[in-house]
Design an enzyme around this catalytic site. Structure first.
Site, PDB file in Angstrom:
ATOM      1  N   LYS A 175      58.202  23.115 -18.954  1.00  0.00           N
ATOM      2  CA  LYS A 175      57.459  22.955 -20.368  1.00  0.00           C
ATOM      3  C   LYS A 175      56.045  22.833 -19.993  1.00  0.00           C
ATOM      4  CE  LYS A 175      55.263  20.378 -22.700  1.00  0.00           C
ATOM      5  NZ  LYS A 175      54.369  21.032 -23.253  1.00  0.00           N
TER       6      LYS A 175
ATOM      7  N   GLU B 237      51.943  13.359 -10.869  1.00  0.00           N
ATOM      8  CA  GLU B 237      50.845  13.636 -10.544  1.00  0.00           C
ATOM      9  C   GLU B 237      49.768  13.654 -11.732  1.00  0.00           C
ATOM     10  OE1 GLU B 237      50.082  14.569  -7.333  1.00  0.00           O
ATOM     11  OE2 GLU B 237      51.953  15.385  -6.473  1.00  0.00           O
TER      12      GLU B 237
ATOM     13  N   CYS C  51      41.827  17.703 -11.065  1.00  0.00           N
ATOM     14  CA  CYS C  51      42.097  16.198 -11.015  1.00  0.00           C
ATOM     15  C   CYS C  51      41.499  15.634  -9.882  1.00  0.00           C
ATOM     16  CB  CYS C  51      43.580  16.283 -11.122  1.00  0.00           C
ATOM     17  SG  CYS C  51      44.447  17.097  -9.989  1.00  0.00           S
TER      18      CYS C  51
ATOM     19  N   GLU D 251      38.399   9.232 -16.661  1.00  0.00           N
ATOM     20  CA  GLU D 251      38.412  10.776 -16.102  1.00  0.00           C
ATOM     21  C   GLU D 251      37.419  11.303 -17.327  1.00  0.00           C
ATOM     22  OE1 GLU D 251      42.487  12.736 -15.761  1.00  0.00           O
ATOM     23  OE2 GLU D 251      41.474  13.321 -13.983  1.00  0.00           O
TER      24      GLU D 251
END
Ligand code: NAD
Length: 488
Positions: A182, A258, A292, A391
């Protein structure tokens, strides 16, 4: 785009099918133009996909026929390589990825790395003989068998979609699992092409790979919750990862995560400051900072703080965000208006927290269309500021002062994340000593590159669980069975 003519399809049980919820627009983030439609799956489609993956795992020899799997993974690599120029244009258009990055992690790197997954399966020691022993006085022959986990639900984000889709598909398939992928709703076509190539150019049996594009995030949650799914392999934000882990708890399925990062670039006081700070500034502009593992906190000696800020701002101020189709573009758009507004809200927060911009700070005046953000250096804040802790996922660098090596290590490690880090210093042993103290899954010392098919990648702390890539990444998709046979 010949691979997809304006409309893509789902891949369920070996068939390319329309979505139960119709279609949804996929948008070029550099121009805001609609590229075409992606198939919009509903919960019924997801249920069928999980069912197909379950039947393919339980009812075929896929999990035990290593030669078939190795052949199929190589076929997929070859099919992708055979369409690489179409895929390059698609990736630039849908992801907003600068052309130069498609030669590496945005396309060609992960396609080539499928070969590593196939080679690993081909050469893997699936059964290890532990020999005879007499545990509890009973003569026994022991062996350890590694075998596929089962049905894997793979949920992926939009920032490096080929890399992340293929770093799950390759090892999971080579290890013998079946999959429901997905992808993120922002980049459906780069996943849908996999479905088309698998259906038309590989011998992958029906149900082994299912690709379910959708605007509905709840379909991801379905994968995490469903008892027919044995493992969920998720890449995305830490907040969503937390939710995936909670949803998976009821069935105790294997959870591989992750997640996000807020990685530090540590400059020691003997480093070449100009070289280090310009590398730090340049790397945060790559793909508009949507990586990331990008080092978004530049941690520099206090005595040279102003100089470091000026060098980083000189580099980042000279990088104009622009057209990703051009070969020289480093910094393209961010993925969506939502993401642009999110980055802008962090820039506003930086000012509210008492920071200042050494360059950038908003939307570029020369880009009226597209989701562009100026490369921005935030100065004047400590590691306590929210813009130094959360972030941002844009071309934004926060510069923080340190008072020596111990303080630099403390600041670098003072984060809920632990994905990556960089250390620059003239004395290689001293730099290596600092690297050893950093709580991060990958560390670059003086410009070394850890991104490679055989190098495990992943995070400490709230950056995730487990490792992708390398043999460790392959083994994430394996169970371990010990067989003890009574022997005389
Ligand atoms: P996201 O977490 O919003 O979405 C990721 C995926 O999860 C999408 O497919 C989304 O549809 C799905 N999803 C959303 N809600 C869900 C739910 N409740 N249950 C199950 N699935 C759900 O992330 P994003 O905005 O697409 O991507 C950016 C994030 O990904 C950043 O935080 C970035 O650091 C992270 N990321 C991490 C890595 C890594 O390897 N550590 C790599 C790339 C990106």
């Amino acid at each position: 785009m010949a691979l997809i003519d304006g409309m893509s399809r789902l891949l369920i049980d070996g068939k390319l099918t329309p979505g139960g919820a119709g279609g949804f627009a996929t948008v070029n983030p550099a121009t805001e133009e609609v590229l075409g439609e992606a198939a919009n799956a509903d919960a019924v489609d997801m249920d069928l996909a999980i069912d197909a993956a379950r039947r393919a795992f339980d009812g075929t020899d896929w999990s035990t026929n290593t030669a078939l799997r190795v052949r199929c993974v190589r076929q997929l690599r070859d099919a992708l390589q055979g369409h690489v120029e179409e895929l390059r244009e698609l990736t630039i258009a849908e992801v907003g990825a600068p052309r130069m990055l498609t030669a590496g992690a945005q396309l060609e790197g992960p396609v080539t790395d499928l070969g590593f997954a196939a080679d690993t399966a081909e050469n893997y020691e699936w059964t290890q003989d532990l020999g005879h022993a007499t545990p509890l006085g009973i003569p026994t022959r022991r062996s350890v068998v590694r075998e596929a986990v089962g049905v894997v639900g793979a949920i992926t984000p939009w920032n490096f979609p080929h890399q992340i889709n293929l770093a799950k598909l390759g090892p999971a398939l080579a290890a013998g699992n079946t999959i429901v992928l997905k992808p993120a709703p922002d980049t459906p076509w780069v996943a849908a092409v996999l479905g088309e190539l698998i259906a038309e150019h590989t011998d992958i049996p029906p149900g082994v790979v299912n690709i379910v594009t959708s605007t509905d995030h709840a379909l991801g949650a379905m994968l995490a919750k469903d008892p027919r799914v044995d493992m969920v392999s998720f890449t995305g934000s830490t907040a969503t990862g937390r939710s995936v882990m909670a949803d998976a708890a009821a069935t105790i399925k294997k959870v591989f995560l992750e997640l996000g990062g807020k990685s530090a670039f540590v400059v020691l006081d003997d480093a070449d400051l100009a070289a280090a700070c310009s590398v730090a500034g340049f790397s945060v502009c790559l793909h508009a900072g949507q990586g990331c593992a990008i080092t978004t906190r530049l941690v520099v000696p206090r005595a040279r703080y102003d100089e470091a800020v000026a060098i980083a701002a000189g580099t980042m101020g000279s990088i104009r965000p622009g057209d990703p189709t051009k070969p020289g573009t480093v910094c393209g758009p961010v993925i969506s208006a939502r993401q642009r507004d999110r980055v802008q809200s962090y820039l506003d927060l930086a000012l509210a927290e008492g920071g200042e911009f050494a360059c950038g700070g908003g939307r570029p005046a020369d880009q009226p269309a597209g989701f562009f953000i100026e490369p921005t250096v935030i100065a004047g804040l400590t590691n306590e500021a929210r813009v130094a802790r959360e972030e941002i996922f844009g071309p934004v660098l926060t510069v923080i002062a340190h008072d020596g090596d111990d303080d630099a290590v403390r600041i670098a490690n003072d984060s809920p994340y632990g994905l990556s880090a960089t250390v620059y210093g003239a004395d290689a042993d001293r730099a290596a000593g600092v690297a050893a103290r950093l709580r991060a899954g990958t560390v670059n010392v003086n410009g070394g590159v850890w991104y490679s098919a055989d190098v495990p990648f992943g995070g400490y702390k709230q950056s995730g669980n487990g490792r992708e890539m390398g043999v460790a990444g392959f083994e994430e998709y394996l169970e371990t069975k010990a067989i003890a046979t009574a022997a005389n």
